[in-house]
Design an enzyme around this catalytic site. Structure first.
Site, PDB file in Angstrom:
ATOM      1  CB  ILE A 134     -11.339 149.199   9.132  1.00 33.24           C
ATOM      2  CG1 ILE A 134     -10.367 149.545  10.274  1.00 33.24           C
ATOM      3  CG2 ILE A 134     -12.509 148.361   9.651  1.00 33.24           C
ATOM      4  CD1 ILE A 134     -10.986 150.384  11.368  1.00 33.24           C
ATOM      5  CD  GLU A 174     -11.983 153.742   5.341  1.00 30.13           C
ATOM      6  OE1 GLU A 174     -12.322 153.300   4.234  1.00 30.13           O
ATOM      7  OE2 GLU A 174     -12.214 154.905   5.707  1.00 30.13           O
TER       8      GLU A 174
END
Length: 379
Positions: free
Chosen positions: A254, A299
């Site tokens: 991300i 992430e």
């Protein structure tokens, strides 16, 4: 005397029946567990309750037909009545099979047809009570209290229906009252053993399922974790090499996730992680039910495309990246712009182990991150 040899078996029938019952249940449990493990190793999405139910109904039907066929047309046609009672209790109370009335009636009619009992009213009476037994136990199971009352309800229902079924059997085969009484008592003992034994099996399975879930799934996003990824990736890599089939690996991060945490707070970061995971999980289900999402880092996420070349997976990968970019991410009345950087590669002939494949995908991911992010790199 309890001597047991190939030609001599001096064990009381009651003990033989108890161990036969336990053997039937244990074999069922063994077969379903092996099938679930086999399907898991093949990379299939396993719905454990459905597998246990499907195996259970087929297993019990075969046992009922085989046992009854052994004594059909003889004076001992009644000897497997307790097994018939055991079978209906197992599929109704423990497996909770969703069988409709017409389906159960059709199966019962077929069973009576095979046994040549359609012309007598007593088998019909037995069938009606038998079907009623099924639906009564299902209702009792649906309204469990989680206390000693569960066993009391189970025991009273099984005892009442056993008395009625054995009463019909007594009239039909002109059995002695003493025989009927002992069979009812023994039926109650069998069903009591069955209650505690099967309940313990399901409790153990539930505990194991919880432990397995904790071991293999991420607590925040509820997608598979790095441990599950390692196991699945190892199986996928070995399978692809053995079958000389395609295998594509997708890694993605991300973008600017630290900025999200620093700007909006860690709760917002958790929200983003969870929302991205659920969005992609839903999209994968529409693409291919066998595709799985893994959270392999803070992430960082991974998708294993079994049996896909990069060309075949490219359209889906682009769609996933676009879906995230177009997603509606709002937390605490603040809109958050989210995108992902992606690295993709496929199995190549020079890959000696899974690390070669993973390292190449990771390098492609970092190429995307170093070159503006919000992009897909395939090499």
């Amino acid at each position: 005397m309890t001597n047991m040899t190939w030609s001599k078996w001096f064990v009381a029938p009651a003990f033989t029946s108890i161990f036969f019952l336990l053997g039937v249940l244990t074999l069922y449990w063994f077969m379903t567990n092996k099938l679930i493990q086999y399907l898991g190793r093949r990379g299939k999405h396993v719905d454990v309750p459905k597998v246990r139910t499907a195996v259970g109904i087929i297993y019990m039907l075969l046992l009922l037909i085989l046992t009854q066929a052994a004594v059909n047309g003889t004076v001992n046609s009644w000897v497997f009545t307790n097994f018939e009672i055991f079978a209906i209790v197992f599929v109704s109370y423990f497996l909770m099979l969703q069988i409709r009335l017409w389906q159960l009636a059709a199966a019962t009619l077929l069973f009576m047809l095979v046994n040549g009992n359609l012309g007598s009213w007593l088998p019909w009476a037995f069938a009606v009570v038998y079907i009623g037994f099924y639906f009564t136990l299902k209702q009792i199971r649906l309204h469990r209290h989680g206390s000693w009352r569960d066993f009391a309800d189970y025991a009273s229902a099984t005892l009442i229906f056993s008395v009625i079924l054995w009463g019909i059997t007594k009239v039909r085969f002109d059995l002695h009252w003493a025989t009927m009484g002992w069979e009812i008592l023994f039926s109650f003992v069998l069903l009591t053993i069955m209650y505690f034994y099967v309940d313990s099996l399901f409790d153990s399975a539930s505990t194991l399922a919880k432990l397995t879930y904790t071991t293999n799934f991420d607590d925040l996003t509820h997608v598979r974790n790095y441990f599950a990824f390692k196991n699945d990736f190892s199986c996928s890599f070995s399978g692809a090499q053995k079958e000389h089939g395609p295998l594509t690996l997708m890694l993605f991060d991300i973008d600017h996730f630290k900025h999200v945490n620093d700007t909006y707070g860690h709760l917002a970061g958790d929200y983003v992680l969870n929302t991205v995971a659920q969005l992609i999980t839903k999209q994968l289900a529409t693409i291919d039910p066998d595709l799985r999402l893994y959270r392999t880092g803070g992430e960082e996420f991974t998708i294993i495309f079994n049996h896909y070349t990069t060309d075949q997976a490219r359209t889906h990968i682009d769609a996933i990246a676009q879906a995230v970019k177009n997603g509606d991410f709002q937390h605490a009345n603040q809109e958050i712009a989210i995108s992902i950087s992606v690295g993709v590669t496929q199995l190549q002939t020079g890959d000696e182990n899974q690390l070669d494949l993973y390292r190449r995908a990771d390098q492609n991911l970092y190429f995307s991150k170093r070159n503006g992010r919000d992009r897909v790199t395939i090499a």
